[in-house]
Scaffold this motif. Structure first.
Motif, PDB file in Angstrom:
ATOM      1  N   LYS A  40       0.856  -1.182   0.000  1.00 32.69           N
ATOM      2  CA  LYS A  40       0.000   0.000   0.000  1.00 32.69           C
ATOM      3  C   LYS A  40       0.896   1.236   0.000  1.00 32.69           C
ATOM      4  CE  LYS A  40      -3.656   2.382   2.545  1.00 32.69           C
ATOM      5  NZ  LYS A  40      -4.522   2.371   3.752  1.00 32.69           N
ATOM      6  N   TRP A  41       0.638   2.150  -0.921  1.00 35.02           N
ATOM      7  CA  TRP A  41       1.512   3.311  -1.115  1.00 35.02           C
ATOM      8  C   TRP A  41       0.849   4.576  -0.615  1.00 35.02           C
ATOM      9  CZ3 TRP A  41       6.250   1.976  -2.796  1.00 35.02           C
ATOM     10  CH2 TRP A  41       6.376   0.709  -3.400  1.00 35.02           C
ATOM     11  N   THR A  42       1.582   5.353   0.176  1.00 27.08           N
ATOM     12  CA  THR A  42       1.105   6.642   0.686  1.00 27.08           C
ATOM     13  C   THR A  42       2.167   7.702   0.435  1.00 27.08           C
ATOM     14  OG1 THR A  42      -0.072   5.489   2.486  1.00 27.08           O
ATOM     15  CG2 THR A  42       0.193   7.881   2.674  1.00 27.08           C
ATOM     16  N   PRO A  43       1.918   8.651  -0.493  1.00 27.46           N
ATOM     17  CA  PRO A  43       0.777   8.729  -1.404  1.00 27.46           C
ATOM     18  C   PRO A  43       0.921   7.714  -2.537  1.00 27.46           C
ATOM     19  CG  PRO A  43       2.320  10.496  -1.877  1.00 27.46           C
ATOM     20  CD  PRO A  43       2.844   9.790  -0.658  1.00 27.46           C
ATOM     21  N   GLN A  44      -0.139   7.532  -3.292  1.00 22.60           N
ATOM     22  CA  GLN A  44      -0.166   6.522  -4.344  1.00 22.60           C
ATOM     23  C   GLN A  44       0.869   6.777  -5.433  1.00 22.60           C
ATOM     24  OE1 GLN A  44      -1.754   3.739  -4.316  1.00 22.60           O
ATOM     25  NE2 GLN A  44      -1.217   3.042  -6.387  1.00 22.60           N
ATOM     26  N   THR A  45       1.270   8.039  -5.602  1.00 22.59           N
ATOM     27  CA  THR A  45       2.265   8.357  -6.631  1.00 22.59           C
ATOM     28  C   THR A  45       3.590   7.624  -6.395  1.00 22.59           C
ATOM     29  OG1 THR A  45       2.853  10.330  -5.337  1.00 22.59           O
ATOM     30  CG2 THR A  45       1.331  10.629  -7.186  1.00 22.59           C
ATOM     31  N   GLY A  46       3.848   7.239  -5.161  1.00 20.10           N
ATOM     32  CA  GLY A  46       5.061   6.481  -4.874  1.00 20.10           C
ATOM     33  C   GLY A  46       5.105   5.174  -5.626  1.00 20.10           C
ATOM     34  N   ARG A  47       3.950   4.565  -5.817  1.00 18.27           N
ATOM     35  CA  ARG A  47       3.880   3.306  -6.580  1.00 18.27           C
ATOM     36  C   ARG A  47       4.364   3.527  -8.007  1.00 18.27           C
ATOM     37  NH1 ARG A  47       1.916   1.998 -11.617  1.00 18.27           N
ATOM     38  NH2 ARG A  47       1.790  -0.261 -11.765  1.00 18.27           N
ATOM     39  N   ASN A  48       3.873   4.571  -8.632  1.00 16.95           N
ATOM     40  CA  ASN A  48       4.232   4.816 -10.025  1.00 16.95           C
ATOM     41  C   ASN A  48       5.729   5.064 -10.182  1.00 16.95           C
ATOM     42  OD1 ASN A  48       1.474   4.699 -10.460  1.00 16.95           O
ATOM     43  ND2 ASN A  48       1.217   6.914 -10.332  1.00 16.95           N
ATOM     44  N   ARG A  49       6.269   5.807  -9.218  1.00 14.62           N
ATOM     45  CA  ARG A  49       7.685   6.152  -9.311  1.00 14.62           C
ATOM     46  C   ARG A  49       8.563   4.914  -9.195  1.00 14.62           C
ATOM     47  NH1 ARG A  49      10.730  11.215  -6.394  1.00 14.62           N
ATOM     48  NH2 ARG A  49      12.808  10.727  -7.152  1.00 14.62           N
ATOM     49  N   LEU A  50       8.318   4.094  -8.169  1.00 16.62           N
ATOM     50  CA  LEU A  50       9.160   2.920  -7.989  1.00 16.62           C
ATOM     51  C   LEU A  50       8.926   1.910  -9.105  1.00 16.62           C
ATOM     52  CD1 LEU A  50      11.297   1.607  -6.271  1.00 16.62           C
ATOM     53  CD2 LEU A  50       9.509   0.559  -4.894  1.00 16.62           C
ATOM     54  N   HIS A  51       7.697   1.771  -9.545  1.00 17.67           N
ATOM     55  CA  HIS A  51       7.376   0.821 -10.616  1.00 17.67           C
ATOM     56  C   HIS A  51       8.158   1.154 -11.879  1.00 17.67           C
ATOM     57  CE1 HIS A  51       5.085  -1.386 -13.663  1.00 17.67           C
ATOM     58  NE2 HIS A  51       4.622  -2.131 -12.682  1.00 17.67           N
ATOM     59  N   SER A  52       8.176   2.428 -12.253  1.00 13.41           N
ATOM     60  CA  SER A  52       8.894   2.815 -13.474  1.00 13.41           C
ATOM     61  C   SER A  52      10.391   2.612 -13.317  1.00 13.41           C
ATOM     62  CB  SER A  52       8.585   4.272 -13.826  1.00 13.41           C
ATOM     63  OG  SER A  52       9.055   5.154 -12.821  1.00 13.41           O
ATOM     64  N   MET A  53      10.907   2.845 -12.105  1.00 22.30           N
ATOM     65  CA  MET A  53      12.334   2.640 -11.880  1.00 22.30           C
ATOM     66  C   MET A  53      12.712   1.168 -11.974  1.00 22.30           C
ATOM     67  SD  MET A  53      13.212   5.220  -8.762  1.00 22.30           S
ATOM     68  CE  MET A  53      13.246   7.003  -8.988  1.00 22.30           C
ATOM     69  N   ILE A  54      11.930   0.308 -11.332  1.00 23.94           N
ATOM     70  CA  ILE A  54      12.215  -1.121 -11.364  1.00 23.94           C
ATOM     71  C   ILE A  54      12.046  -1.662 -12.784  1.00 23.94           C
ATOM     72  CG2 ILE A  54      11.439  -3.386 -10.557  1.00 23.94           C
ATOM     73  CD1 ILE A  54      12.803  -1.947  -8.337  1.00 23.94           C
ATOM     74  N   GLU A  55      11.045  -1.173 -13.465  1.00 23.99           N
ATOM     75  CA  GLU A  55      10.733  -1.653 -14.806  1.00 23.99           C
ATOM     76  C   GLU A  55      11.890  -1.399 -15.777  1.00 23.99           C
ATOM     77  OE1 GLU A  55       6.500  -1.698 -17.095  1.00 23.99           O
ATOM     78  OE2 GLU A  55       7.317   0.267 -16.601  1.00 23.99           O
ATOM     79  N   ALA A  56      12.584  -0.271 -15.590  1.00 26.21           N
ATOM     80  CA  ALA A  56      13.602   0.128 -16.564  1.00 26.21           C
ATOM     81  C   ALA A  56      15.036  -0.086 -16.091  1.00 26.21           C
ATOM     82  CB  ALA A  56      13.405   1.606 -16.923  1.00 26.21           C
ATOM     83  N   ARG A  57      15.227  -0.495 -14.838  1.00 25.11           N
ATOM     84  CA  ARG A  57      16.575  -0.499 -14.286  1.00 25.11           C
ATOM     85  C   ARG A  57      17.426  -1.628 -14.872  1.00 25.11           C
ATOM     86  NH1 ARG A  57      18.533  -0.819  -9.257  1.00 25.11           N
ATOM     87  NH2 ARG A  57      20.267  -1.874 -10.291  1.00 25.11           N
ATOM     88  N   PRO A  58      18.760  -1.414 -14.948  1.00 25.20           N
ATOM     89  CA  PRO A  58      19.667  -2.482 -15.365  1.00 25.20           C
ATOM     90  C   PRO A  58      19.985  -3.408 -14.197  1.00 25.20           C
ATOM     91  CG  PRO A  58      20.904  -0.483 -14.937  1.00 25.20           C
ATOM     92  CD  PRO A  58      19.457  -0.138 -14.739  1.00 25.20           C
ATOM     93  N   ASP A  59      20.883  -4.350 -14.428  1.00 27.80           N
ATOM     94  CA  ASP A  59      21.326  -5.232 -13.347  1.00 27.80           C
ATOM     95  C   ASP A  59      21.967  -4.403 -12.236  1.00 27.80           C
ATOM     96  OD1 ASP A  59      20.424  -7.436 -14.656  1.00 27.80           O
ATOM     97  OD2 ASP A  59      22.381  -8.102 -15.371  1.00 27.80           O
ATOM     98  N   TRP A  60      21.925  -4.950 -11.040  1.00 29.13           N
ATOM     99  CA  TRP A  60      22.381  -4.244  -9.841  1.00 29.13           C
ATOM    100  C   TRP A  60      23.900  -4.384  -9.709  1.00 29.13           C
ATOM    101  CZ3 TRP A  60      20.062  -5.556  -4.325  1.00 29.13           C
ATOM    102  CH2 TRP A  60      20.516  -4.607  -3.400  1.00 29.13           C
TER     103      TRP A  60
END
Length: 998
Positions: free
Chosen positions: A510-530
């Motif tokens: 659960k994200w507070t505020p919900q915009t946090g979900r979008n931010r992390l999702h886009s980062m994880i979606e596009a990130r390279p190997d760690w």
């Protein structure tokens, strides 16, 4: 005349005035430390844990602390973060849960290591000459010192928690678990050694994570470089294109014309990193962009373009490119299209190909490759591609088998044997520009391949520690593969780290505020190997060994042996990670199972984000006061942690336990000054928590947090704090009044709600409504909403309405049912307000509580919020009293005009006639003592039409008020003006006061 005349009785002495020693001035800076000492002596936090352990009905709530870094005094952002966490822990506890809070610290990493190196440099010592274990011990001592300082600074803010036993990433058990979590990655096949571009700090000589980088403006040279077309290979696509355009008869002529036009043509690229030109391996273009072939017709003086040369570039950028090369529109012309089918056939030569003394270093073909990352926003529409120095470049290089280059060393210098540029640095040891860029530009000018240059300012990556620029540089590093199936058979939420993380984000958190979900999702979606490895000393090492006679792509390159792993973990548990660096460590850990001469020990340390990302394992999972299921109910940090702790914790846990380590994530904004500017010591606009607590007290700082919208950036400064202090004083006065009103209240004076007057029942109804609002607000972490609702209730509904009305009964009534009911409600208000506000104003509500309950073992923070009886709610009664309040507002507004005009001095001098046009409202008013509600001596209610000159307020059209003065004499005790004053045994009083005196 009776003996008790006004001349012989001081009626003020007969009033039941509020009595309290609660001071109007808080004196918080001096008094708060005493309460902190008292809580420590009482062990309030320990009592709460014992209370929870004895009550099986309490559900657990775990807020996992994101570790601050142990290397300096707290700033206002730290205070904001810790106070928000304290709001949550305290409110969840007081709403009936077992809310545990284990503070923690991040202890490893470059900032501490950098400080020790600075100390060495100041003393003329060489870090590399120091025994690594001794060096690590100095880092440990440095961290320990700052932990003690920061702990006291956090406690001064009133933050509760297990301060006696915090978690530290440098504790031996923590270091053991961090190594163990890495070993899980290792054994599950996720760890590999690769060479790809990483953020590299030439000053600190280590790779950096994205979270360790910040962006600042810097000046650089942008250059336009000409790559000569060295060859055109025919293709079926080009043949088909030419045949379609010109037909078979003209096809051969067009091929010859095309070859002639392009034979001496140049592809023009644009870059802001001239030092990467020696590493060029390809040129990328986008087939969606329209390109053209241009010819130079004439050139002015001091121009690098050459008459007759032909240049290929994007049509939309051609005019700007020629202008930068100092050519006017009449000095060049467009010859023809350069479609993708043609560009695909081009091979260019490197600008330094065949240059004397070049040693053949650049004698290789430079192909043109398609790339969607190319845009026509700036430059030429062609992107020079160096796979060793950029993510897009690397991806293109991998896809087309381009060779990686290793021209740049750790200190950002060109390798010594590189022709022309050997030893030159991009940045020097202080992060200042070196000579590399200039040398490359000068050489391009010398070989006639520079078309234009421009000095410009760009936003570029800098290390947030050294503040020096960083570069993209390929280095052998250790990576965790996030798209490779994890070999752990824990596939409920996906088979790879990325799929598990994305599923967790969408389904489990659960994200507070919900915009946090979008931010992390886009980062994880596009990130390279760690990138897991850092080339430093102070951290947990990558506890692995590599076989000497193998390559990184060999299955036997990395040693995977559970027995070796177990020996490492046993040593770390007893000695900490220093065990890895002690003499004979390799032989000790490999034991008799492997020949130590066959293996190399890896001495890179883990990215500190892997440290903090692993805290769920050694805090939530391993500690008795952790979490029952090893998961946190909440992670709470600033918005920057979407690329930091939220991010690394997600990746790490998805790699070792298959899902996110948290069920909820809350993010807050950054702190700014009053004008909305970023705080900076150089600007002198910082606000230190210590300064606020010294001037105002910690409760004022906490109240600032509660009054702010933490989901956005928060402003703070002297004027804002003054306003916060004003709100605090108003609230403090409310609590002071309550303390006086309930002085000496006893249980035998309590009145049941059903036996109370309607006004008291209405206040209980409002309390029931507010109780629901407060609990929902705390549950949603809406502290601004909670405080605003409670504050408005105190100031508008209590001070300006209920208290104002009932002070007459409290002061002047005898032991009446009305007064007992009012005092009962005041007692109820006291318990609700103190517990509702205790999570926010921890010191003040303790002071209020102890003023009434001063026992040695007493504390507001050991209380729960009282449960509210369902039968307090009465919607019908509330609707009636809303009408009464509207009517009251019209009457008081009419009287205020008379007071302003000095017709009366106080409302008790009035006895207005109130015309009520609404029958329901009139009936409601008649069932009240409306004169008491309006604080007048008398009121006449009538449904007769009001005269034209009657007073009205726009939003209460049912009411019209005709002013009249009260008739009679002034009661010397209650100050009401009534006709019966002078007719009682106490001649200067009214009937009510006479009875009270009797």
């Amino acid at each position: 005349m009776c003996a008790d005349t006004p001349d012989t009785i001081d009626y003020k002495d007969t009033l039941a005035l509020p009595k309290t020693d609660f001071p109007m001035r808080a004196g918080l800076p001096k008094r708060e430390p005493d309460w902190l000492a008292r809580w420590a002596e009482m062990d309030v936090y320990g009592q709460l844990r014992a209370k929870a352990a004895a009550d099986e009905t309490r559900e657990s709530f775990t807020l996992h602390d994101g570790p601050p870094y142990a290397n300096g005094h707290l700033h206002i952002g730290h205070a904001l973060n810790k106070v928000l966490k304290d709001f949550i822990v305290r409110s969840q506890q007081m709403m009936g849960r077992d809310a545990r809070y284990i503070p923690g610290w991040d202890c490893h990493g470059l900032p501490i290591e950098w400080k020790i190196e600075e100390q060495y440099r100041a003393k003329g010592k060489d870090k590399d000459a120091i025994n690594v274990v001794d060096f690590r011990q100095e880092c440990r001592r440095f961290a320990e010192g700052w932990i003690d300082i920061q702990r006291e600074e956090f406690k001064r803010l009133g933050v509760t928690g297990n301060w006696a036993d915090p978690y530290l990433t440098m504790d031996f058990h923590a270091e053991r678990v961090i190594a163990e979590e890495f070993q899980k990655f290792l054994m599950n096949g996720l760890v590999y050694q690769g060479s790809k571009p990483v953020m590299w700090s030439p000053v600190e000589k280590t790779a950096l994570a994205e979270a360790e980088v910040e962006y600042h403006d810097r000046q650089t040279d942008a250059i336009w470089v000409a790559f000569r077309v060295a060859g055109i290979a025919g293709s079926d696509a080009l043949t088909d294109l030419l045949l379609d355009q010109f037909g078979e008869e003209k096809y051969s002529d067009e091929v010859q014309a095309l070859s002639a036009d392009c034979a001496n043509a140049y592809v023009i690229i644009w870059t802001t990193t001239p030092w990467t030109i020696p590493q060029n391996r390809a040129i990328c273009y986008n087939p969606a962009i329209k390109y053209g072939l241009y010819e130079v017709l004439d050139t002015p003086e001091e121009c690098w373009a050459v008459k007759g040369e032909k240049y290929i570039m994007a049509d939309d950028l051609a005019e700007a490119t020629f202008a930068r090369a100092r050519l006017e529109p009449h000095q060049f012309t467009r010859l023809r299209d350069a479609p993708p089918e043609l560009l695909d056939c081009f091979t260019c030569a490197h600008p330094f190909e065949g240059v004397p003394q070049g040693g053949g270093e650049w004698n290789y073909p430079v192909p043109l490759l398609r790339g969607e990352h190319v845009t026509a926003d700036a430059g030429t529409g062609f992107v020079h591609t160096a796979p060793s120095h950029g993510d897009d470049d690397y991806a293109i290089g991998r896809a087309h088998g381009l060779e990686m280059t290793y021209n740049i060393l750790d200190d950002s210098s060109f390798r010594d044997d590189l022709p022309f540029f050997g030893g030159l640095r991009i940045y020097d040891e202080k992060g200042k520009p070196g000579k590399a860029n200039k040398a490359v530009i000068d050489k391009l000018i010398e070989v006639h391949h520079l078309l234009a240059r421009q000095r410009l300012t760009i936003s570029d990556a800098h290390s947030w520690r050294s503040k020096a620029p960083v570069i993209r540089l390929n280095r052998p590093q250790w990576f965790a593969a996030i798209d490779k199936p994890v070999g752990d058979n824990n596939d409920t939420y996906g088979t790879t780290i990325r799929t598990r993380a994305l599923t967790s984000i969408d389904e489990l958190v659960k994200w507070t505020p919900q915009t946090g979900r979008n931010r992390l999702h886009s980062m994880i979606e596009a990130r390279p190997d760690w990138v897991l490895s850092r080339q430093r000393a102070w951290g947990v090492p990558l506890t692995c060994f590599v076989r000497k006679d193998t390559r990184p792509d060999d299955p036997d390159f990395l040693l995977r042996d559970e027995k070796v792993n177990a020996r490492i973990l046993e040593a770390f548990e007893a000695e900490g990670a220093d065990a890895w660096y002690k003499p004979g460590a390799k032989e000790r850990f490999l034991g008799n199972d492997h020949n130590a001469n066959d293996y190399e020990q890896v001495f890179d340390v883990l990215d500190v984000w892997f440290d903090s990302g692993s805290t769920h394992a050694f805090v939530l999972r391993d500690r008795e006061d952790g979490s029952k299921d090893g998961l946190a109910d909440l992670y709470l940090e600033g918005t920057d942690q979407h690329r930091g702790w939220f991010h690394s914790s997600m990746l790490q846990a998805c790699g070792t336990r298959g899902r996110a380590p948290y069920r909820g994530v809350l993010t807050h904004g950054f702190t700014l000054d009053e004008k909305g500017n970023k705080m900076s010591k150089s600007l002198g606009n910082t606000v230190a928590p210590e300064d606020v607590t010294k001037q105002y007290g910690a409760d004022i700082l906490r109240l600032w947090v509660a009054q702010s919208d933490y989901t956005a950036d928060l402003r703070i400064g002297p004027e804002i704090l003054k306003n916060v202090a004003d709100s605090y004083r108003r609230l403090r006065n409310t609590m002071r009044y309550l303390l006086g009103a309930v002085s000496h209240f006893t249980e035998d004076q309590r009145v049941d709600a059903k036996d109370m007057p309607e006004l008291e029942q209405y206040i209980l109804h409002r309390l029931a409504e507010l109780d629901k609002t407060v609990r929902e607000g705390y549950s949603k972490y809406d502290f601004q909403g909670v405080f605003q609702q409670v504050f408005n209730f105190c100031t508008i509904e209590l001070s300006a309405f209920y208290f104002d009305i009932r002070k007459d009964a409290l002061y002047c009534d005898g032991d009446t049912a009305r007064r007992r009911a009012a005092r009962t409600v005041m007692d109820i208000l006291f318990h609700r307000l103190t517990t509702w506000l205790a999570p926010i104003l921890v010191f003040t509500m303790e002071e209020v509580w102890l003023e009434r309950f001063p026992a040695d073992d007493s504390s507001i923070h050991l209380q729960d919020m009282p449960e509210t009886p369902a039968d307090w709610r009465d919607a019908t009664l509330a609707s009636k009293w809303q009408m009464v309040r509207r009517a009251r507002r019209a009457v008081t507004a009419a009287l205020e005009i008379q007071r302003t005009d000095k017709v009366i001095g106080a409302s008790l001098e009035a006895a207005p006639v109130v015309h009520v046009s609404d029958a329901a409202m009139l009936e409601a008013l008649k069932t009240t003592t409306f004169e008491d509600i309006c604080i007048t001596s008398a009121i006449t209610l009538t449904d007769a039409p009001a005269p034209d000159d009657a007073f009205r307020v726009t939003d209460v059209p049912e009411i019209a008020v005709v002013f009249a003065k009260a008739d009679g004499q002034k009661c010397q005790r209650c100050w009401k003006i009534l006709p019966d004053v002078g007719t009682h045994s106490h001649p200067a009083t009214c009937a009510r006061c006479d009875e009270a005196l009797s």
